[in-house]
Design a protein around this motif. Structure first.
Motif, mmCIF file in Angstrom:
data_model
loop_
_atom_site.group_PDB
_atom_site.id
_atom_site.type_symbol
_atom_site.label_atom_id
_atom_site.label_comp_id
_atom_site.label_asym_id
_atom_site.label_seq_id
_atom_site.Cartn_x
_atom_site.Cartn_y
_atom_site.Cartn_z
ATOM 1 N N ARG A 49 0.678 -1.417 0.019
ATOM 2 C CA ARG A 49 -0.040 0.054 0.074
ATOM 3 C C ARG A 49 0.658 1.379 0.273
ATOM 4 O O ARG A 49 0.371 2.221 -0.558
ATOM 5 N N SER A 50 2.031 1.287 0.507
ATOM 6 C CA SER A 50 2.739 2.410 0.797
ATOM 7 C C SER A 50 3.998 2.636 -0.247
ATOM 8 O O SER A 50 4.522 3.685 -0.521
ATOM 9 N N GLY A 51 4.319 1.422 -1.064
ATOM 10 C CA GLY A 51 5.093 1.492 -1.896
ATOM 11 C C GLY A 51 6.808 1.226 -1.359
ATOM 12 O O GLY A 51 7.453 1.704 -2.038
ATOM 13 N N VAL A 52 6.562 1.186 0.115
ATOM 14 C CA VAL A 52 8.188 0.978 0.737
ATOM 15 C C VAL A 52 8.009 -0.439 1.343
ATOM 16 O O VAL A 52 7.205 -1.100 1.748
ATOM 17 N N THR A 53 9.090 -1.064 0.901
ATOM 18 C CA THR A 53 9.385 -2.341 1.343
ATOM 19 C C THR A 53 10.659 -2.898 1.792
ATOM 20 O O THR A 53 11.738 -1.818 1.734
ATOM 21 N N GLY A 54 10.891 -3.901 2.157
ATOM 22 C CA GLY A 54 12.166 -4.559 2.687
ATOM 23 C C GLY A 54 12.613 -3.883 3.884
ATOM 24 O O GLY A 54 12.083 -3.321 4.749
ATOM 25 N N SER A 55 14.185 -3.724 3.774
ATOM 26 C CA SER A 55 14.579 -3.230 4.805
ATOM 27 C C SER A 55 14.429 -1.431 5.200
ATOM 28 O O SER A 55 14.520 -0.911 6.273
ATOM 29 N N THR A 56 14.265 -0.897 4.112
ATOM 30 C CA THR A 56 13.767 0.433 4.088
ATOM 31 C C THR A 56 12.500 0.612 4.763
ATOM 32 O O THR A 56 12.285 1.436 5.704
#
Length: 114
Positions: A49-56
């Protein structure tokens, strides 16, 4: 009947919390959690939903959690994140608005920020 006023933030706490929101990605993560409501969403769904994934995403969640804006809880094999700190966000807004127009010479106009 007396009611307890909402506790106000001091300038250091307010600055620290605003600093946590000082990233477009963190703001998008928090916005996605606010949209999800009090039950929150899994980290995977939050990433979509946010477009931010993984370690970030993990990094941003850590900052938002330390600022008291996000909660995380383990549910089975998933971690559910929520913007359960609505009271903290209200305190931030109140911090900005509590002295609205205090230095204005014309104090007869109405302030519509409640």
């Amino acid at each position: 009947m007396k009611t307890n006023p909402t506790p106000t933030l001091d300038i250091l706490t307010a600055a620290s919390t605003f600093a946590a929101l000082g990233s477009e990605q963190r703001l998008e993560v928090l916005r996605s959690l606010v949209r999800a409501g009090p039950n929150g969403v899994s980290i995977g769904t939050l990433g979509e939903r946010s477009g931010v994934t993984g370690s970030t995403l993990t990094h941003h969640l850590k900052i938002l959690t330390q600022a008291g804006l996000v909660t995380q809880k383990k549910q089975g094999r998933s971690i559910i994140c929520a913007a359960a700190a609505y009271s903290e966000m209200k305190k931030l807004a109140d911090y900005l608005l509590r002295e609205c127009c205090a230095d204005c010479p014309d104090t007869t106009h109405e302030h519509d920020h409640d």
